[in-house]
Scaffold this motif. Structure first.
Motif, PDB file in Angstrom:
ATOM      1  N   LEU B  93       0.855  -1.172   0.000  1.00 47.82           N
ATOM      2  CA  LEU B  93       0.000   0.000   0.000  1.00 47.82           C
ATOM      3  C   LEU B  93       0.893   1.224   0.000  1.00 47.82           C
ATOM      4  CD1 LEU B  93      -1.942  -1.476   2.968  1.00 47.82           C
ATOM      5  CD2 LEU B  93      -3.095  -1.054   0.807  1.00 47.82           C
ATOM      6  N   VAL B  94       0.329   2.352  -0.389  1.00 50.26           N
ATOM      7  CA  VAL B  94       1.040   3.613  -0.231  1.00 50.26           C
ATOM      8  C   VAL B  94       0.087   4.583   0.461  1.00 50.26           C
ATOM      9  CG1 VAL B  94       0.488   4.434  -2.578  1.00 50.26           C
ATOM     10  CG2 VAL B  94       2.437   5.411  -1.340  1.00 50.26           C
ATOM     11  N   ALA B  95       0.636   5.318   1.420  1.00 51.21           N
ATOM     12  CA  ALA B  95      -0.200   6.162   2.270  1.00 51.21           C
ATOM     13  C   ALA B  95       0.299   7.591   2.291  1.00 51.21           C
ATOM     14  CB  ALA B  95      -0.225   5.621   3.694  1.00 51.21           C
ATOM     15  N   SER B  96      -0.656   8.505   2.498  1.00 46.17           N
ATOM     16  CA  SER B  96      -0.370   9.905   2.792  1.00 46.17           C
ATOM     17  C   SER B  96      -0.854  10.170   4.207  1.00 46.17           C
ATOM     18  CB  SER B  96      -1.120  10.827   1.833  1.00 46.17           C
ATOM     19  OG  SER B  96      -0.809  10.511   0.494  1.00 46.17           O
ATOM     20  N   ASN B  97       0.032  10.666   5.034  1.00 49.54           N
ATOM     21  CA  ASN B  97      -0.308  10.984   6.422  1.00 49.54           C
ATOM     22  C   ASN B  97      -0.101  12.475   6.653  1.00 49.54           C
ATOM     23  OD1 ASN B  97      -0.792   8.243   7.032  1.00 49.54           O
ATOM     24  ND2 ASN B  97       1.402   7.904   7.296  1.00 49.54           N
ATOM     25  N   LEU B  98      -1.177  13.150   7.066  1.00 44.47           N
ATOM     26  CA  LEU B  98      -1.123  14.607   7.269  1.00 44.47           C
ATOM     27  C   LEU B  98      -1.047  14.928   8.749  1.00 44.47           C
ATOM     28  CD1 LEU B  98      -2.374  14.416   4.408  1.00 44.47           C
ATOM     29  CD2 LEU B  98      -3.671  16.465   5.007  1.00 44.47           C
ATOM     30  N   PHE B  99      -0.241  15.937   9.043  1.00 44.22           N
ATOM     31  CA  PHE B  99      -0.046  16.342  10.425  1.00 44.22           C
ATOM     32  C   PHE B  99      -0.165  17.861  10.554  1.00 44.22           C
ATOM     33  CE2 PHE B  99       2.311  12.458   9.688  1.00 44.22           C
ATOM     34  CZ  PHE B  99       2.046  11.672  10.802  1.00 44.22           C
ATOM     35  N   VAL B 100      -0.633  18.307  11.722  1.00 44.57           N
ATOM     36  CA  VAL B 100      -0.553  19.725  12.080  1.00 44.57           C
ATOM     37  C   VAL B 100       0.183  19.816  13.415  1.00 44.57           C
ATOM     38  CG1 VAL B 100      -2.636  20.463  10.857  1.00 44.57           C
ATOM     39  CG2 VAL B 100      -2.813  19.708  13.234  1.00 44.57           C
ATOM     40  N   ARG B 101       0.851  20.955  13.628  1.00 43.67           N
ATOM     41  CA  ARG B 101       1.571  21.141  14.887  1.00 43.67           C
ATOM     42  C   ARG B 101       0.637  21.802  15.888  1.00 43.67           C
ATOM     43  NH1 ARG B 101       7.676  22.599  14.125  1.00 43.67           N
ATOM     44  NH2 ARG B 101       6.760  24.281  12.927  1.00 43.67           N
ATOM     45  N   GLU B 102       0.429  21.136  17.003  1.00 47.69           N
ATOM     46  CA  GLU B 102      -0.426  21.651  18.083  1.00 47.69           C
ATOM     47  C   GLU B 102       0.382  21.658  19.369  1.00 47.69           C
ATOM     48  OE1 GLU B 102      -4.745  19.955  16.494  1.00 47.69           O
ATOM     49  OE2 GLU B 102      -3.932  19.238  18.395  1.00 47.69           O
ATOM     50  N   ASP B 103       0.530  22.826  19.976  1.00 48.27           N
ATOM     51  CA  ASP B 103       1.313  22.939  21.212  1.00 48.27           C
ATOM     52  C   ASP B 103       2.682  22.279  21.055  1.00 48.27           C
ATOM     53  OD1 ASP B 103      -0.923  24.156  22.368  1.00 48.27           O
ATOM     54  OD2 ASP B 103      -1.761  22.213  22.936  1.00 48.27           O
ATOM     55  N   GLY B 104       3.284  22.483  19.890  1.00 48.60           N
ATOM     56  CA  GLY B 104       4.641  21.983  19.657  1.00 48.60           C
ATOM     57  C   GLY B 104       4.737  20.529  19.234  1.00 48.60           C
ATOM     58  N   ALA B 105       3.607  19.809  19.205  1.00 52.86           N
ATOM     59  CA  ALA B 105       3.641  18.385  18.832  1.00 52.86           C
ATOM     60  C   ALA B 105       2.913  18.172  17.507  1.00 52.86           C
ATOM     61  CB  ALA B 105       2.987  17.543  19.918  1.00 52.86           C
ATOM     62  N   TRP B 106       3.427  17.276  16.689  1.00 51.38           N
ATOM     63  CA  TRP B 106       2.770  16.952  15.424  1.00 51.38           C
ATOM     64  C   TRP B 106       1.621  15.985  15.680  1.00 51.38           C
ATOM     65  CZ3 TRP B 106       3.589  19.847  11.369  1.00 51.38           C
ATOM     66  CH2 TRP B 106       4.827  20.485  11.210  1.00 51.38           C
ATOM     67  N   ARG B 107       0.418  16.411  15.311  1.00 53.70           N
ATOM     68  CA  ARG B 107      -0.773  15.575  15.499  1.00 53.70           C
ATOM     69  C   ARG B 107      -1.370  15.241  14.138  1.00 53.70           C
ATOM     70  NH1 ARG B 107       0.742  14.139  20.126  1.00 53.70           N
ATOM     71  NH2 ARG B 107       0.445  15.568  21.860  1.00 53.70           N
ATOM     72  N   MET B 108      -1.882  14.041  14.019  1.00 56.64           N
ATOM     73  CA  MET B 108      -2.440  13.568  12.760  1.00 56.64           C
ATOM     74  C   MET B 108      -3.803  14.193  12.482  1.00 56.64           C
ATOM     75  SD  MET B 108      -1.786   9.688  11.883  1.00 56.64           S
ATOM     76  CE  MET B 108      -1.407   9.253  10.196  1.00 56.64           C
ATOM     77  N   VAL B 109      -4.035  14.578  11.242  1.00 55.62           N
ATOM     78  CA  VAL B 109      -5.355  15.069  10.852  1.00 55.62           C
ATOM     79  C   VAL B 109      -5.981  14.211   9.745  1.00 55.62           C
ATOM     80  CG1 VAL B 109      -5.120  17.467  11.588  1.00 55.62           C
ATOM     81  CG2 VAL B 109      -4.303  16.806   9.322  1.00 55.62           C
ATOM     82  N   HIS B 110      -5.129  13.444   9.029  1.00 57.78           N
ATOM     83  CA  HIS B 110      -5.690  12.652   7.925  1.00 57.78           C
ATOM     84  C   HIS B 110      -4.724  11.538   7.563  1.00 57.78           C
ATOM     85  CE1 HIS B 110      -8.051  11.591   4.503  1.00 57.78           C
ATOM     86  NE2 HIS B 110      -7.221  12.050   3.606  1.00 57.78           N
ATOM     87  N   HIS B 111      -5.302  10.414   7.165  1.00 61.34           N
ATOM     88  CA  HIS B 111      -4.530   9.265   6.673  1.00 61.34           C
ATOM     89  C   HIS B 111      -5.294   8.670   5.515  1.00 61.34           C
ATOM     90  CE1 HIS B 111      -2.581   5.241   6.735  1.00 61.34           C
ATOM     91  NE2 HIS B 111      -3.790   4.717   6.811  1.00 61.34           N
TER      92      HIS B 111
END
Lengths: 126, 126
Positions: B93-111
């Motif tokens: 499989l091939v995946a795209s994983n999206l992250f945003v930085r919240e309070d200094g930590a990278w959090r996932m928003v989409h996979h």
């Protein structure tokens, strides 16, 4: 929030795709950020030159009669993504389209599209 | 640029997936942004509650022996994405994983993960 702006950029992408308009497609993609694309069933293609070459190859292969269905936009600051179904000749796909805001305009940085089963007859896709 | 941070967040995602650790998976996802997930061959799932329910269902179904291969990170400001191959039991499989930085930590928003053909024997995936 600028969901309308994201949805307009997303619509412009599908318009360029349906028209096979490489110049328009080129204009839609970011020139400042790293870009990538994952076409259905293909490995990832990375870098602006390779991404545009992939569109050129796809457009050379003939009309892309793809209709965007039920786009939904998610924004966080100067970036965001749109989830959208793609219907073409009885094949259904679902795509994630990523955008960043550059000089006030939403530019594409990534597109991944993958197959999903066709919906049951008379069942809305979403 | 914080590519290392994005790659670390991406690695944590696959660690939680392989362990079937729902609490860890929950901790990795954004609580501030809209989130979504597209599992291979599934329609899109949107909203934090539905996304977490989908992981719960997947984890209930048994071990996810998925190895992340050749992750590549792209950052723009406080968001970014990782493209990564996923290998599991001869399926690729091939995946795209999206992250945003919240309070200094990278959090996932989409996979989004979708199938690709298996590579030729003795051919590296990328």
């Amino acid at each position: 929030m600028d969901r309308d702006g994201l949805l307009a950029a997303n619509a412009a992408f599908y318009k360029a795709l349906a028209a096979g308009d490489l110049a328009e497609m080129d204009a839609l993609w970011s020139r400042e950020a790293g870009v990538a694309v994952i076409h259905p069933g293909w490995p990832a293609i990375t870098g602006r030159t390779a991404v545009m070459e992939s569109w050129r190859g796809i457009f050379t292969g003939g009309r892309q009669d793809i209709a965007p269905i039920s786009p939904e936009a998610y924004q966080f600051g100067d970036s965001g993504f749109v989830i959208v179904y793609e219907g073409t000749a009885g094949i259904y796909l679902v795509a994630s389209n990523l955008f960043v805001r550059e000089d006030g305009a939403w530019r594409m940085v990534h597109h991944q599209s993958g197959p999903i089963p066709a919906p049951e007859p008379d069942t809305p896709l979403m």
